[in-house]
Motif scaffolding. Structure first.
Motif: not given
Length: 382
Positions: A85, A87-89, A91, A106, A109, A112-113, A374, A378, A382
């Motif tokens: 997790r 790369f999860v926003s 997290s 943050l 994520s 990665k994008m 945040s 959400k 992203i």
């Protein structure tokens, strides 16, 4: 970043392999932002040993090289469960990490994008207490020479590949802006004609046809909107016209579109946005763009339009950076900018959140600003 490493008493080394081409065509801004984020994190989570940046070619296809960038550290590492997790926003591996090391969690994520937008993949391998290796591979066209030069060229950070040539009329009274627009457009292979005011533009249009017009709104003799009225109503020309202005007030974009403009660009221009709009309106797709946008402006039933994530990645990345740096002044300015972008796209909820973030930054309440940021991330998924 080397200064940060020295202050912590760790090493920061760079190794570029000999198989990397001397010149490649790519996006230096995005590549640099991803690397800065990864290296900053590596330094943050490393207390002994060091950080190594490596760049190598791992494959070739046609005229492109697959370039791998890796950032290796001897830091705290990441557990196997947390890797799933990372790369999860919003997290981070452990809530205590934020308290001990700082940061919002943050950046990965967004990184990665950014890599995904360049056609690559960002991944990580790690072992708890032994360090991590964040690496991404992107295809870059092999070049023969540097794209940079003297003068204004030094400010041109992105030159996309284009497969078409346009005849473009630039209506602009400022000499320096004329020079900038001409340099940007001729770099793409387009043919450029210049007009210092609306009267000159009309005279030129009576003699020659163009594929696209860049129209400054504030011009002497005849302003941009008056000139556009003559183009549409008297000359009966359907050529795409992009409004260019430094006066980005509320409702301007809608007003320009309703007047017959096809697009809108604010000064100082964003070079990537500039190129993308030129390319889009220069294709057949651009001929239908005005009708679609005008329908959204004039149709009261359309309250909010879909926001394209890629158009907001750069300012969102900047906001994350200013939050991490506790820079409330720059956070306020960037929040104001993205608020106007959301407003121009009709994204009401996102605009309200950006306004709240701007006000929180003005009060130097970074905790509240982070919460609004945040929520924006959400909402944009992203």
């Amino acid at each position: 970043l080397r200064v940060q490493a020295v202050e912590k008493g760790i090493d920061l080394d760079v190794k570029i392999y000999e198989n990397v081409p001397e010149y490649v065509h790519g996006d230096p801004v995005r590549i640099n932002q991803v690397l800065v984020n990864l290296v900053t994190n590596a330094i943050k989570f490393t207390t002994k040993g060091g950080v190594l940046i490596e760049v190598k070619t791992v494959g070739t296809r046609s005229d492109k090289a697959e370039i791998m960038f890796s950032v290796q550290d001897t830091g705290i590492g990441i557990s196997e469960d947390d890797l799933e997790r990372i790369f999860v926003s919003f997290s981070q591996a452990d809530g205590s990490i934020t308290r001990k090391y700082g940061g919002t969690g943050l950046g990965l994520s967004i990184s990665k994008m950014l890599v995904g937008l360049m056609g690559g993949v960002l991944d990580v391998s790690s072992q708890l207490n032994y360090g991590s290796n964040f690496h991404f591979t992107i295809p870059l066209k092999i070049g023969a020479k540097s794209l940079s030069g003297a003068g204004l060229d030094e400010d041109i950070e992105y030159v996309p590949e284009v497969e078409f040539t346009l005849d473009i009329l630039v209506c602009e009274d400022e000499k320096i802006n004329q020079k900038l627009f001409k340099r940007l457009l001729t770099k793409q292979g387009h043919r450029v004609s210049l007009a210092e005011n609306g009267i000159q533009a009309i005279d030129i249009l009576k003699q020659k046809s163009f594929d696209l017009i860049l129209m400054d709104i504030q011009m002497p003799v005849m302003d941009g909107l008056s000139t556009l009225s003559v183009i549409r109503n008297e000359l009966k020309l359907k050529v795409p016209v992009i409004a260019v202005t430094a006066y980005a007030l509320k409702g301007d974009r809608e007003r320009f579109l309703a007047a017959g403009m096809n697009e809108y660009i604010s000064k100082p221009i964003n070079i990537r946005e500039f190129y993308e709009k030129i390319e889009r309106l220069g294709t057949k797709e651009g001929n239908h763009k005005r009708d679609e946008l005008l329908e959204k402006v004039l149709n009261p039933e359309i309250i909010e339009v879909e926001v394209k994530k890629e158009n907001y990645i750069m300012p969102l990345y900047d906001i994350k950076l200013f939050i991490d740096q506790n820079d409330s002044e720059m956070l306020e300015k960037t929040s104001h900018r993205i608020k106007e972008l959301f407003e121009a796209d009709g994204a009401v909820r996102l605009k309200r959140l950006a306004m709240k973030m701007e006000l929180a930054a003005r009060r130097q309440n970074m905790k509240e600003a982070t919460l609004h940021y945040s929520e924006i991330m959400k909402l944009m998924n992203i």
